[in-house]
Design a protein around this motif. Structure first.
Motif, short mmCIF file in Angstrom:
data_model
loop_
_atom_site.label_atom_id
_atom_site.label_comp_id
_atom_site.label_asym_id
_atom_site.label_seq_id
_atom_site.Cartn_x
_atom_site.Cartn_y
_atom_site.Cartn_z
N GLN A 172 1.16 4.29 -2.84
CA GLN A 172 1.03 5.71 -2.50
C GLN A 172 2.21 6.50 -3.04
O GLN A 172 2.05 7.60 -3.55
N THR A 173 3.40 5.92 -2.93
CA THR A 173 4.60 6.57 -3.46
C THR A 173 4.49 6.77 -4.96
O THR A 173 4.78 7.85 -5.48
N VAL A 174 4.06 5.72 -5.67
CA VAL A 174 3.91 5.82 -7.12
C VAL A 174 2.84 6.85 -7.47
O VAL A 174 3.03 7.66 -8.39
N ARG A 206 0.83 -1.19 0.00
CA ARG A 206 0.00 0.00 0.00
C ARG A 206 0.87 1.26 0.00
O ARG A 206 0.57 2.22 -0.69
N GLU A 207 1.94 1.23 0.79
CA GLU A 207 2.84 2.39 0.85
C GLU A 207 3.52 2.62 -0.49
O GLU A 207 3.69 3.76 -0.92
#
Length: 86
Positions: A5-7, A1-2
């Motif tokens: 979010q970064t992408v 999930r992180e």
């Protein structure tokens, strides 16, 4: 999930770039020098430096290595154009 979010964050930053800034960023990330990018896009070298600076600022990249990592994460890096013999 992180990672998603970064992408997503990188994608939203990338979309703030003008088409010319995106093109310069892709070619720089492919390993071309400013002079080569200028020849490829039909620009002056100083203009490439300006676009490159704008792209780095908008992408919040602290170094060229950061910018290259971002293009790899986004999958927008172009292959290095073939060198032409003169």
């Amino acid at each position: 999930r992180e990672a998603q979010q970064t992408v997503a964050n990188l994608q939203s930053l990338f979309e703030t770039l003008s088409p010319r800034e995106q093109a310069v960023m892709k070619l720089v990330a492919a390993g071309l020098m400013n002079k080569q990018v200028a020849a490829e896009l039909g620009l002056a070298e100083i203009t490439v430096k300006i676009y490159r600076g704008h792209a780095m600022k908008k992408m919040r990249a602290r170094s060229l290595a950061d910018l290259i990592r971002m293009t790899e994460t986004l999958g927008v890096r172009t292959n290095r154009p073939e060198q032409t013999q003169v």
